[in-house]
Motif scaffolding. Sequence first.
Motif, PDB file in Angstrom:
ATOM      1  N   MET A  69       0.833  -1.188   0.000  1.00 20.63           N
ATOM      2  CA  MET A  69       0.000   0.000   0.000  1.00 20.63           C
ATOM      3  C   MET A  69       0.878   1.251   0.000  1.00 20.63           C
ATOM      4  O   MET A  69       1.801   1.375   0.800  1.00 20.63           O
ATOM      5  CB  MET A  69      -0.903   0.017   1.242  1.00 20.63           C
ATOM      6  N   ILE A  70       0.604   2.173  -0.913  1.00 27.03           N
ATOM      7  CA  ILE A  70       1.294   3.445  -0.942  1.00 27.03           C
ATOM      8  C   ILE A  70       0.500   4.422  -0.066  1.00 27.03           C
ATOM      9  O   ILE A  70      -0.593   4.862  -0.432  1.00 27.03           O
ATOM     10  CB  ILE A  70       1.432   3.980  -2.378  1.00 27.03           C
ATOM     11  N   GLU A  71       1.039   4.757   1.090  1.00 31.76           N
ATOM     12  CA  GLU A  71       0.298   5.569   2.055  1.00 31.76           C
ATOM     13  C   GLU A  71      -0.010   6.962   1.514  1.00 31.76           C
ATOM     14  O   GLU A  71      -1.051   7.546   1.837  1.00 31.76           O
ATOM     15  CB  GLU A  71       1.082   5.661   3.354  1.00 31.76           C
TER      16      GLU A  71
ATOM     17  N   GLU B 172      -3.130   6.643  -0.467  1.00 36.31           N
ATOM     18  CA  GLU B 172      -4.255   6.381   0.427  1.00 36.31           C
ATOM     19  C   GLU B 172      -4.698   7.678   1.107  1.00 36.31           C
ATOM     20  O   GLU B 172      -5.894   7.954   1.240  1.00 36.31           O
ATOM     21  CB  GLU B 172      -3.864   5.337   1.478  1.00 36.31           C
TER      22      GLU B 172
ATOM     23  N   ARG C  71      -6.358  10.062  -1.592  1.00 35.07           N
ATOM     24  CA  ARG C  71      -7.675   9.585  -2.031  1.00 35.07           C
ATOM     25  C   ARG C  71      -8.724   9.691  -0.927  1.00 35.07           C
ATOM     26  O   ARG C  71      -9.921   9.752  -1.208  1.00 35.07           O
ATOM     27  CB  ARG C  71      -7.570   8.141  -2.496  1.00 35.07           C
TER      28      ARG C  71
ATOM     29  N   ARG D  18       9.891   3.122  -2.325  1.00 34.07           N
ATOM     30  CA  ARG D  18       9.318   1.789  -2.132  1.00 34.07           C
ATOM     31  C   ARG D  18       9.503   0.882  -3.353  1.00 34.07           C
ATOM     32  O   ARG D  18       9.458  -0.352  -3.240  1.00 34.07           O
ATOM     33  CB  ARG D  18       7.825   1.894  -1.817  1.00 34.07           C
TER      34      ARG D  18
ATOM     35  N   GLU E  26       9.996  -3.716  -4.161  1.00 31.95           N
ATOM     36  CA  GLU E  26       8.899  -4.428  -4.813  1.00 31.95           C
ATOM     37  C   GLU E  26       9.374  -5.200  -6.034  1.00 31.95           C
ATOM     38  O   GLU E  26       8.726  -6.165  -6.456  1.00 31.95           O
ATOM     39  CB  GLU E  26       7.801  -3.428  -5.220  1.00 31.95           C
TER      40      GLU E  26
END
Length: 319
Positions: free
Chosen positions: A1-3, A6, A9, A89, A93
């Motif tokens: 999850m990309i804070e 989040e 949005r 990040r 990944e």
Amino acid sequence: MIETFEWLRGISARWDLANSGVWPLDYREYLAEPGVDLADAVSQTYGADRGSIALTSGAQEGNFLALWALRKKARRAVVFLPEYEPIYRLPSELGYETATASGDPLQRVEGGAVILLSNPNNPTGRYLDVRRLRELADEARRRGSYLVVDAIFADFVDDPRGLPEEAAVFNFSTDKFFTSSVRVGWSLGDREVVRAMAEAKDLFNPGPKELEARAGYGFLARRAEVKRRNAAWISENWAALRRAVRTPVEYREHMPVAFLRLGCDGEEAARRLLARGVASVPGRFFGVRDALRVGLARVRPEEFKEPLAALAEEVGRCA
């Protein structure tokens, strides 16, 4: 999850100081004629050889494609905090061992690694000019390493020509500088890496589509005009911000964001501002807890006074 995403949005506010782009352009006013060659426009704008250009859907896709193309050449990545969350990040990944650093990137080049950074930096505006980038790419080449740069903000502060084309890739986008509902990007740099990026692009997400290419071509054709528009708006809001706050601010002239160092938790400050109708971004998402990133280009200068007053009050509370 990309804070960061989040957070963006999940919030809604009267005044948008969270967005790092400019007031949106209507792409329909910039569309070039059908059949234009976007790669040619990129070549002329940045002084890059056609063989050193790949077209993408934006800088973020360019970062992904560059690390994908380099995954067999390097297994370690070095990122510099504070940094935009999707950038720091991304390497892990894709299976890279990731080290965080600070200070001069030239002092952190190591063999068989990727140096990954935004330039100008999001959120601080830290900027390496073309001469320093060439030095950094030369050192990377000598050590068998690579430089990958998210250059999405470069057009705000400089006219980046003469970028190195060995052991380096620079990823651009119409987003931010030409913010609109149509986005397209381009990558410049090492021929072998860029070619591998273009091949991966065809595999993952073929493009750009004609509308995107026409918009990108039209934006670049009027780049100087847009730069004057952006600079006037941003400069006025930046001057007002500096008059209003008495706290350390990291900033590069003409950048659409500023990074405020606070004496308190940035996320708590951001939530209090949000309750007053002002959106900002907590520094924690960039790797720094006691900070806020604020945008300077999505609120018109004549409307900036009220959200700025709330921001100054919050900064004073934290001091």
